[in-house]
Design a protein around this motif. Structure first.
Motif, PDB file in Angstrom:
ATOM      1  N   SER A 149      -3.565  -5.362   5.004  1.00  0.00           N
ATOM      2  CA  SER A 149      -4.632  -4.537   4.434  1.00  0.00           C
ATOM      3  C   SER A 149      -4.395  -3.103   4.898  1.00  0.00           C
ATOM      4  O   SER A 149      -4.108  -2.851   6.063  1.00  0.00           O
ATOM      5  N   ALA A 150      -4.491  -2.190   3.939  1.00  0.00           N
ATOM      6  CA  ALA A 150      -4.231  -0.775   4.224  1.00  0.00           C
ATOM      7  C   ALA A 150      -4.933   0.074   3.180  1.00  0.00           C
ATOM      8  O   ALA A 150      -5.383  -0.426   2.144  1.00  0.00           O
ATOM      9  N   ASN A 151      -5.002   1.357   3.449  1.00  0.00           N
ATOM     10  CA  ASN A 151      -5.624   2.277   2.501  1.00  0.00           C
ATOM     11  C   ASN A 151      -4.691   2.636   1.353  1.00  0.00           C
ATOM     12  O   ASN A 151      -5.144   2.925   0.252  1.00  0.00           O
ATOM     13  N   SER A 153     -10.757  -5.411   8.106  1.00  0.00           N
ATOM     14  CA  SER A 153     -10.173  -4.308   8.870  1.00  0.00           C
ATOM     15  C   SER A 153      -8.743  -4.066   8.395  1.00  0.00           C
ATOM     16  O   SER A 153      -8.125  -4.932   7.782  1.00  0.00           O
ATOM     17  N   ASN A 154      -8.228  -2.885   8.659  1.00  0.00           N
ATOM     18  CA  ASN A 154      -6.850  -2.567   8.297  1.00  0.00           C
ATOM     19  C   ASN A 154      -5.883  -3.237   9.249  1.00  0.00           C
ATOM     20  O   ASN A 154      -6.170  -3.382  10.440  1.00  0.00           O
ATOM     21  N   GLU A 160       1.096   3.254   3.531  1.00  0.00           N
ATOM     22  CA  GLU A 160       0.588   2.826   4.834  1.00  0.00           C
ATOM     23  C   GLU A 160       0.931   1.353   5.083  1.00  0.00           C
ATOM     24  O   GLU A 160       1.337   0.980   6.185  1.00  0.00           O
ATOM     25  N   TYR A 178      -5.069  -4.526  -0.421  1.00  0.00           N
ATOM     26  CA  TYR A 178      -4.306  -5.631   0.150  1.00  0.00           C
ATOM     27  C   TYR A 178      -2.930  -5.703  -0.506  1.00  0.00           C
ATOM     28  O   TYR A 178      -2.820  -5.642  -1.733  1.00  0.00           O
ATOM     29  N   HIS A 204     -10.393  -0.656   1.744  1.00  0.00           N
ATOM     30  CA  HIS A 204      -8.937  -0.633   1.753  1.00  0.00           C
ATOM     31  C   HIS A 204      -8.405  -1.634   0.735  1.00  0.00           C
ATOM     32  O   HIS A 204      -9.159  -2.352   0.094  1.00  0.00           O
TER      33      HIS A 204
END
Length: 95
Positions: free
Chosen positions: A27-29, A86-87, A33, A11, A9
């Motif tokens: 944090s995301a894809n 982790s997201n 998001e 940041y 993912h």
């Protein structure tokens, strides 16, 4: 301690300097998001219809997380690393 080499993912940093009401590191894809997570967890969409964020490299984001002022010393470095990988919302103001 070494971070894993497989980063799944991205940041994103939300900062009042860039129009956000509150600081957050997420944090995301995708950017979309991350913006949705920001509105769901940090700020209200009605108050900030056009928030933007800056994408950070993994090392930049890790430096911000590991060096944050954790005055209550709640997380060990290992727990911060697990959270980093982790997201979700990594840093935000805790008032």
């Amino acid at each position: 301690m070494k971070m894993t080499t497989e980063i799944t993912h991205r940041y994103f940093e939300f900062n009042p300097k860039n129009g956000a009401d509150y600081y957050a590191l997420i944090s995301a894809n995708t950017k979309e998001e991350a913006i949705n997570m920001y509105y769901d967890n940090v700020s209200d969409r009605d108050m900030e219809p056009d928030v933007d964020c800056l994408e950070l490299s993994s090392p930049e984001a890790w430096d911000k997380l590991k060096n944050c002022d954790d005055s209550e010393a709640e997380l060990s470095i290992e727990e911060k690393l697990e959270e980093f990988e982790s997201n979700g919302v990594l840093l935000w103001p805790r008032f």
